[in-house]
Design a protein around this motif. Structure first.
Motif, mmCIF file in Angstrom:
data_model
loop_
_atom_site.group_PDB
_atom_site.id
_atom_site.type_symbol
_atom_site.label_atom_id
_atom_site.label_comp_id
_atom_site.label_asym_id
_atom_site.label_seq_id
_atom_site.Cartn_x
_atom_site.Cartn_y
_atom_site.Cartn_z
ATOM 1 N N SER A 240 10.840 -3.635 10.456
ATOM 2 C CA SER A 240 9.690 -2.881 10.944
ATOM 3 C C SER A 240 9.475 -3.183 12.411
ATOM 4 C CB SER A 240 8.420 -3.226 10.147
ATOM 5 O OG SER A 240 7.995 -4.549 10.430
ATOM 6 N N TYR A 241 8.776 -2.263 13.073
ATOM 7 C CA TYR A 241 8.388 -2.476 14.463
ATOM 8 C C TYR A 241 6.968 -1.953 14.644
ATOM 9 C CZ TYR A 241 8.592 -2.973 19.499
ATOM 10 O OH TYR A 241 8.349 -3.371 20.779
ATOM 11 N N ASP A 242 6.127 -2.789 15.220
ATOM 12 C CA ASP A 242 4.734 -2.438 15.448
ATOM 13 C C ASP A 242 4.565 -1.976 16.889
ATOM 14 O OD1 ASP A 242 2.010 -2.168 15.576
ATOM 15 O OD2 ASP A 242 1.564 -4.103 14.647
ATOM 16 N N PHE A 243 4.358 -0.669 17.074
ATOM 17 C CA PHE A 243 4.174 -0.100 18.400
ATOM 18 C C PHE A 243 2.741 -0.249 18.899
ATOM 19 C CE2 PHE A 243 7.837 2.073 16.653
ATOM 20 C CZ PHE A 243 8.717 2.124 17.727
ATOM 21 N N GLY A 244 1.878 -0.851 18.077
ATOM 22 C CA GLY A 244 0.466 -0.985 18.422
ATOM 23 C C GLY A 244 -0.341 0.133 17.806
ATOM 24 N N GLY A 276 -9.251 0.855 14.221
ATOM 25 C CA GLY A 276 -10.543 0.222 14.030
ATOM 26 C C GLY A 276 -10.874 0.105 12.554
ATOM 27 N N ALA A 277 -11.972 0.744 12.142
ATOM 28 C CA ALA A 277 -12.372 0.710 10.736
ATOM 29 C C ALA A 277 -11.548 1.662 9.877
ATOM 30 C CB ALA A 277 -13.850 1.067 10.606
ATOM 31 N N HIS A 278 -10.692 2.464 10.484
ATOM 32 C CA HIS A 278 -9.893 3.454 9.764
ATOM 33 C C HIS A 278 -8.440 2.972 9.654
ATOM 34 C CE1 HIS A 278 -13.221 6.315 10.542
ATOM 35 N NE2 HIS A 278 -13.232 5.762 11.747
ATOM 36 N N GLU A 279 -7.790 3.313 8.563
ATOM 37 C CA GLU A 279 -6.365 3.021 8.428
ATOM 38 C C GLU A 279 -5.693 4.152 7.669
ATOM 39 O OE1 GLU A 279 -3.494 -0.142 6.168
ATOM 40 O OE2 GLU A 279 -5.039 -0.973 7.495
ATOM 41 N N PHE A 280 -4.595 4.639 8.216
ATOM 42 C CA PHE A 280 -3.798 5.684 7.581
ATOM 43 C C PHE A 280 -2.466 5.086 7.125
ATOM 44 C CE2 PHE A 280 -6.587 7.642 10.663
ATOM 45 C CZ PHE A 280 -7.109 8.737 9.980
ATOM 46 N N ARG A 281 -2.041 5.473 5.954
ATOM 47 C CA ARG A 281 -0.759 5.022 5.430
ATOM 48 C C ARG A 281 0.035 6.234 4.935
ATOM 49 N NH1 ARG A 281 -2.657 -0.067 1.503
ATOM 50 N NH2 ARG A 281 -3.775 -1.251 3.122
ATOM 51 N N ALA A 282 1.348 6.189 5.096
ATOM 52 C CA ALA A 282 2.201 7.271 4.615
ATOM 53 C C ALA A 282 3.564 6.701 4.265
ATOM 54 C CB ALA A 282 2.336 8.372 5.664
ATOM 55 N N GLN A 283 4.209 7.309 3.277
ATOM 56 C CA GLN A 283 5.512 6.801 2.855
ATOM 57 C C GLN A 283 6.309 7.877 2.124
ATOM 58 O OE1 GLN A 283 6.954 2.620 1.593
ATOM 59 N NE2 GLN A 283 5.761 3.416 -0.114
ATOM 60 N N ALA A 284 7.616 7.853 2.331
ATOM 61 C CA ALA A 284 8.563 8.665 1.564
ATOM 62 C C ALA A 284 9.640 7.728 1.043
ATOM 63 C CB ALA A 284 9.177 9.752 2.432
ATOM 64 N N LEU A 308 -15.876 -0.479 5.164
ATOM 65 C CA LEU A 308 -17.333 -0.584 5.229
ATOM 66 C C LEU A 308 -17.740 -1.924 5.836
ATOM 67 C CD1 LEU A 308 -18.257 0.844 1.711
ATOM 68 C CD2 LEU A 308 -18.350 2.032 3.905
ATOM 69 N N SER A 309 -16.857 -2.928 5.686
ATOM 70 C CA SER A 309 -17.073 -4.260 6.254
ATOM 71 C C SER A 309 -15.712 -4.930 6.331
ATOM 72 C CB SER A 309 -18.030 -5.073 5.372
ATOM 73 O OG SER A 309 -17.399 -5.402 4.143
ATOM 74 N N LYS A 310 -15.705 -6.201 6.686
ATOM 75 C CA LYS A 310 -14.441 -6.930 6.738
ATOM 76 C C LYS A 310 -13.848 -7.136 5.351
ATOM 77 C CE LYS A 310 -15.327 -9.512 11.025
ATOM 78 N NZ LYS A 310 -15.440 -10.855 11.639
ATOM 79 N N ARG A 311 -14.682 -6.980 4.313
ATOM 80 C CA ARG A 311 -14.212 -7.276 2.960
ATOM 81 C C ARG A 311 -14.195 -6.078 2.025
ATOM 82 N NH1 ARG A 311 -17.308 -11.937 0.335
ATOM 83 N NH2 ARG A 311 -19.142 -10.795 1.082
ATOM 84 N N THR A 312 -14.766 -4.952 2.417
ATOM 85 C CA THR A 312 -14.908 -3.811 1.509
ATOM 86 C C THR A 312 -14.326 -2.551 2.136
ATOM 87 O OG1 THR A 312 -16.930 -4.782 0.612
ATOM 88 C CG2 THR A 312 -16.524 -2.458 0.147
#
Length: 353
Positions: A240-244, A276-284, A308-312
């Motif tokens: 994997s490579y993290d482009f930021g 930030g508080a959002h995260e998108f994931r995708a996979q094939a 919603l928070s650091k834990r939820t």
């Protein structure tokens, strides 16, 4: 009385020192979702678990022994929030040792470790190094309807040593090698050496080596488990490579059972986009058998999570599988016949502690 009281400060100092050198942590997560899946044969709606993260309860601790040595333990069990049941475990790395879902067991992990400048020695039940080389590069962590097709289609099966192994000894190199590492495990089926064909059932090893530093992660993995019905092997390469702005990850895998063709080939490509508080994931992903009809199953998945928070986290996932060549894989709550398809949606919440 005064003499006894005179010793109290010294005793308290010793107790505080011991407390500073040792620590125990309670941790866990609960992940529950409403899932609706529609298949070419049957559809279903279920209250399900473990789509964004794994539900678990665990305890871990570490003690400073001095001289650069530390001792630690880690016990972790699976929980199913929809029913409150605990996850099963396997006592001997064989189908006959597989338990049933019910009371809480520490089947996810149960290890004791010794750490030193030379690395870590770990004994007990834990994830296999070769499996980590695959699961760590899945944006859905190889759980739920979004997970890659590889672990659910493997010809070797997943009830024995594909994911975890019991009665194992692990070695992991120290984190002082500039990002390079080796992780090796040897495990036992604990069968008596009586000359029977099954004497080595459940015995085997698992390996992973690679490089992890900065934005780059890379690894190769392999395993072997002996059974009278055929030696199970698996090999993979992943990176994997993290482009930021986005992390891209990919896996190529092969597995087989000696003397029991066909064998299998798996591929997966995933993306993780944190905002930030959002995260998108995708996979094939696709898993293909080498049988004459080339049975194959392709899975596509996209997911979105909002913290919603650091834990939820609230999340939603949509996944679809498509079968060809006589394959008939399906999603949770649905049925898909040979060459059929299925689509699923999961809306849920994950809370960690």
């Amino acid at each position: 009385m005064n003499q006894q009281l005179a010793f109290m400060p010294a005793l308290l100092a010793c107790a505080c020192a011991a407390q500073a050198q040792s620590s125990v942590t309670v941790f866990g997560a609960l992940d529950a979702a409403l899932t609706h899946s529609k298949g070419s044969v049957a559809s279903g709606t279920t209250m399900s678990n473990n789509h964004w993260g794994a539900s678990k309860l665990g305890f871990r601790g570490i003690e400073d022994l001095g001289g650069g040595l530390k001792a630690g333990f880690w016990i972790e069990g699976a929980i199913f929030p929809d029913s409150g049941a605990g996850g099963a475990t396997n006592t001997n790395n064989q189908p006959g040792g597989q338990g049933s879902v019910g009371g809480l067991t520490f089947g996810r992990r149960s290890t004791v470790s010794l750490f030193g400048p030379w690395g870590e020695l770990r004994a007990g039940r834990d994830l296999q190094p070769h499996y980590l080389n695959i699961g760590l590069f899945d944006p859905f962590a190889h759980i739920g309807i979004g997970q890659a097709q590889l672990p659910t289609s493997t010809v070797a099966g997943v009830t024995t040593t594909w994911i975890r192994a019991s009665n194992a000894v692990h070695y992991r190199t120290p984190g002082t090698l500039g990002g390079a590492f080796v992780h090796a495990a040897y495990f036992l089926g604990e069968k008596p050496k009586d000359g029977a064909a099954t004497a080595r059932d459940g015995n085997g090893y698992s390996l992973r080596a690679g490089y992890e530093a900065g934005a780059v992660r890379f690894g190769v993995g392999g395993m072997q488990t002996d059974f009278a019905t055929g030696r199970v092997t698996n090999a993979s390469i992943a990176g994997s490579y993290d482009f930021g702005a986005v992390e891209v990850m990919a896996v190529a895998m092969r597995d087989k059972v000696a003397g029991a063709p066909p064998d299998g080939r798996g591929r997966q490509l995933g993306l993780r986009v944190p905002r930030g508080a959002h995260e998108f994931r995708a996979q094939a992903s696709r898993y293909t058998s080498t049988a004459p009809s080339a049975p194959r199953t392709t899975r596509f998945a996209v997911g979105y999570g909002y913290d919603l928070s650091k834990r939820t986290t609230l999340y939603g996932i949509v996944a679809r599988i498509e079968n060809a060549g006589g394959a008939a894989r399906t999603l949770e709550g649905a049925l898909a016949g040979p060459d059929g398809s299925a689509t699923g949606v999961a809306i849920g919440i994950e809370h960690t502690f």
